[in-house]
Enzyme design. Structure first.
Site, mmCIF file in Angstrom:
data_model
loop_
_atom_site.group_PDB
_atom_site.id
_atom_site.type_symbol
_atom_site.label_atom_id
_atom_site.label_comp_id
_atom_site.label_asym_id
_atom_site.label_seq_id
_atom_site.Cartn_x
_atom_site.Cartn_y
_atom_site.Cartn_z
ATOM 1 N N GLU A 45 -70.099 0.451 -53.662
ATOM 2 C CA GLU A 45 -69.629 1.395 -54.678
ATOM 3 C C GLU A 45 -69.838 0.807 -56.077
ATOM 4 O O GLU A 45 -69.565 -0.371 -56.312
ATOM 5 C CB GLU A 45 -68.142 1.677 -54.429
ATOM 6 C CG GLU A 45 -67.532 2.736 -55.319
ATOM 7 C CD GLU A 45 -66.095 3.063 -54.921
ATOM 8 O OE1 GLU A 45 -65.551 4.045 -55.441
ATOM 9 O OE2 GLU A 45 -65.529 2.347 -54.064
ATOM 10 N N LYS A 114 -68.055 11.270 -56.255
ATOM 11 C CA LYS A 114 -66.952 10.968 -55.341
ATOM 12 C C LYS A 114 -65.914 12.092 -55.402
ATOM 13 O O LYS A 114 -65.536 12.544 -56.476
ATOM 14 C CB LYS A 114 -66.312 9.630 -55.722
ATOM 15 C CG LYS A 114 -65.319 9.082 -54.701
ATOM 16 C CD LYS A 114 -64.892 7.670 -55.075
ATOM 17 C CE LYS A 114 -63.938 7.065 -54.065
ATOM 18 N NZ LYS A 114 -63.526 5.695 -54.434
ATOM 19 N N CYS A 175 -65.998 5.129 -50.106
ATOM 20 C CA CYS A 175 -64.781 4.315 -49.974
ATOM 21 C C CYS A 175 -63.546 5.105 -49.559
ATOM 22 O O CYS A 175 -63.350 5.389 -48.386
ATOM 23 C CB CYS A 175 -64.534 3.558 -51.281
ATOM 24 S SG CYS A 175 -63.435 2.128 -51.065
ATOM 25 N N SER A 361 -47.550 -31.897 -56.104
ATOM 26 C CA SER A 361 -46.149 -32.318 -56.107
ATOM 27 C C SER A 361 -45.713 -33.029 -54.844
ATOM 28 O O SER A 361 -44.658 -33.661 -54.829
ATOM 29 C CB SER A 361 -45.257 -31.086 -56.303
ATOM 30 O OG SER A 361 -45.315 -30.253 -55.162
#
Length: 714
Positions: A45, A114, A175, A361
């Protein structure tokens, strides 16, 4: 009789607004597809612009440059002889659409906008585009003058249509349309469309891929047909990682699948499919035939006088249909190892960085971050060994290595680009210092071990001189506010030191032409949600690979990495009690994260999921957990935990506005940037919800139930 066609789909690592780079990757994918005999190529896309341009889509330059790149692509003779499905934004009648452009031999066949836009979660497509709300309607589109000169056309069809070749019918969906209840592929298949393409910009979340693939397989199982799924891959400039996994399915079975996580910029997936199988599959289902004969949706056909199947009057035994294969899924632990690692590599190489700096850490969060960097280095070495020239070029550039150098050793490469530092105080234990050093040695990072007590003492002394007051820790008789301030001093000074060392360590090491290092944060999604971090402390960084990953998943990842990477030192991190080490350690007291928070990390994951994914407020969350957690907990205990969570979530919501950009991997991420749009000033008591919770608790305990007048407006 077989009717064989070779088709191609792809994963492309596109970058927002990298028009020329995106163009070249598209051209490379077309070249590979043609070399493999494909007659149809589909890409991701918005592949010309990159999917994640966001508000840049509102700029007229983006449409202009898209047409310029598209013209350069289709005028090349090398792109002819194959049907192309390419994505870009298009302005039609002054309305901006997210479109697919289908072309053949340098001529645009039609433009398909789309129809259904993604507009939730991380997606805001309706901010940039308008959906095509006219199903089945086709209009005339006037091509830009420059494109008219390239194609020799003035007008092309624009709208909801399909392509008819001499031997098949092809339709496109984009999509989100796959995820809708009435997906276009249903009506397309009933109207005789045999090959459907889907071009996506779908991002990675833990355990999400199976949903995507289930939809594709279910679609082709019910409707029959060939389905080509293309996706973007990589970090195109934001928090999301697009995870590829291009796929070709036929009648509910997978015949080709691309990788999900990979450092290749261009990956083409091809398969030879038999259209006779599609026709036989569909014709054998009587109910489908009835629905197809009665369907009212009739697509306009764009007819082209070509065959996609190779013309050959004799049988060719070398052309055979691709065999059905099993779907491959990564485990969640592998997803954590690979997804953030690929995202970090893209980020590092595209920002022209020299490497990473991580405050290490001795706890599991910074440990997991370090192991993800190690995983990234493994991927780089693997790709270099396989001859990936782009990775080799990028590795040399990032590490400031000579042109004849190759990344062949993981620890050597890590030593060039990865820098760690243990910033100790008198509150630090020898165990955390030792674990940090041993992990650094195993990974290969350039490690610095320092004490910052003098720096902390100087700041406290400055405050004492200015105010006449000296704060002391709670364990020595100080108040809660004194205790908190002394912890925050240490945390914020670590952030200052991190950026100092990140800027100067390459200079200290004599690395030529070096810039600063990217500082890595390591606050997990649960701590961000609860606000269990200091604003502008060492969780403030340039990027955070684990900011969207839960503590529970991180522990599973470390257990996996301990065996997979042969790092037994990781077991010590796994078994250690999570602690910030910001308060003095005595024989009777060791600071514990879960005690400080008043809830476990497992509980935080549940709270986060219910709040964001299930859309629960305090009252509905309490009712759900009342059923789930009793009788293990009493109703009063469940109520107290829910109230406590929402109180601290609310008072710390402001911290989400300045969270370090994190790799998005979890649905309940509290990231304030587009994904979790909630105010940062909230009444933390949630008074009305709390009263309703108290009413239910009283009812469960057989006590007099307080009356709440839900109709009162006084």
């Amino acid at each position: 009789m077989s009717h064989l066609i070779t088709v191609a789909t792809c994963n492309l690592n596109q970058w927002a607004l990298d028009f020329e780079g995106n163009r070249d990757r598209i051209l490379e994918s077309i070249k590979i597809a043609k070399e493999r005999g494909a007659r149809l190529r589909v890409g991701p896309e918005l592949e010309i612009t990159g999917y994640g341009c966001l508000d840049h889509f509102l700029e007229s330059d983006v449409c202009l440059h898209s047409w310029e790149m598209y013209g350069q692509i289709i005028k090349k003779k090398e792109t002819h002889g194959i049907l192309l499905d390419i994505g870009m934004p298009v302005l039609h009648k002054n309305v901006r659409y997210n479109c697919r452009l289908l072309s053949l031999d340098g001529e645009i066949l039609f433009i398909r906008p789309k129809i259904w836009l993604a507009n939730d979660g991380n997606y805001r497509e309706m901010r940039f585009f308008t959906p095509w709300m006219k199903p089945g309607v086709v209009e005339e589109f006037l091509l830009p003058p420059a494109i008219q000169k390239v194609t020799g056309q003035k007008f092309v069809k624009f709208g909801d249509a399909v392509i008819n070749t001499l031997d098949t019918c092809i339709g496109a969906e984009t999509c989100e349309e796959l995820f809708t209840p009435q997906s276009p592929h249903i009506s397309m298949s009933l109207d005789g469309v045999e090959i459907i393409t889907n071009s996506s910009g779908s991002h990675h979340e833990l355990r999400k891929l199976n949903k995507r693939l289930d939809l594709i397989l279910n679609a082709t199982s019910r409707c029959g047909g060939v389905y080509l799924y293309a996706n973007q891959r990589g970090c195109d400039g934001d928090r999301l990682y697009y995870d590829g996994c291009a796929l070709i399915a036929v009648n509910g079975k997978v015949v080709a699948q691309g990788s999900q996580f990979c450092l290749k910029d261009v990956e083409v997936v091809t398969a030879t499919v038999d259209l006779e199988e599609v026709r036989n599959y569909r014709a054998a289902i009587m109910s489908r035939g009835l629905q197809a004969s009665l369907t009212e949706t009739r697509y306009e056909r764009i007819n082209i006088p070509v065959e996609l199947a190779p013309r050959n009057s004799t049988f060719d035994p070398t052309v055979i249909p691709s065999k059905v294969r099993d779907i491959f899924y990564h485990t969640p632990e592998e997803e954590i190892a690979l997804g953030p690692a690929c995202w970090m590599w893209d980020y590092l190489r595209r920002c022209n960085g020299t490497g990473f700096f991580l405050p290490l850490s001795g706890g599991i969060d910074s440990c997991a971050t370090a192991v993800i960097v190690y995983s990234m280095c493994r991927l780089v070495v693997k790709e270099a060994a396989e001859g990936n020239q782009q990775v080799i070029i990028d590795a040399r550039k990032i590490s400031r290595s000579p042109d004849d150098w190759l990344p062949t050793n993981v620890q050597e490469f890590a030593g060039k680009i990865f820098h760690t530092c243990f910033m100790g105080t008198e509150n630090s234990s020898t165990e955390t210092r030792s674990r940090s050093r041993e992990l650094s040695e195993r990974i290969g990072s350039y490690h610095v071990d320092l004490n910052m007590d003098s720096l902390v003492t100087s700041v406290v002394s400055l405050f004492e001189v200015a105010t006449g007051k000296k704060p002391i820790f709670k364990i020595f008789g100080g108040s809660q506010i004194e205790n908190l301030s002394l912890q925050n001093i240490q945390a914020r000074l670590r952030m200052v030191l991190a950026y100092l060392f990140a800027q100067l360590l390459p200079w200290v090491r004599g690395i030529p032409n070096s810039g600063g290092l990217l500082v890595l944060g390591s606050a997990n999604v649960d701590e961000c949600l609860r606000g269990y971090l200091t604003k502008y402390d060492c969780s403030s960084a340039d990027i955070n690979p684990i900011g969207g990953i839960s503590k529970t998943d991180l522990k599973r990842f470390i257990a996996f990495a301990s065996k997979e990477y042969e790092m037994p030192i990781l077991d010590e991190f796994l078994n250690a009690t999570p602690t910030a080490e910001l308060e003095p350690i005595t024989k009777d007291y060791v600071q514990s994260d879960e005690v400080d928070m008043g809830m476990t990390y497992e509980e935080l994951s549940v709270f986060g999921y219910l709040r964001k994914v299930e859309k629960c407020g305090p009252y509905s969350m309490f009712l759900k957990l009342l059923h789930q957690w009793t009788p293990r907990l009493t109703p009063a205990q469940v109520a107290e935990k829910v109230k406590r969570f929402f109180f601290f979530y609310a008072i710390n919501r402001h911290k989400q506005t300045v969270l370090t950009p994190s790799y998005h991997a979890e649905q309940y991420s509290p990231d304030d940037n587009r994904f979790d749009l909630r105010p940062f000033l909230i009444n933390p008591r949630f008074n009305w919800a709390s009263k309703k919770i108290d009413q239910v608790v009283a009812q469960c305990e057989g006590k007099e139930v307080p009356h709440l007048d839900i109709l009162s407006i006084d």
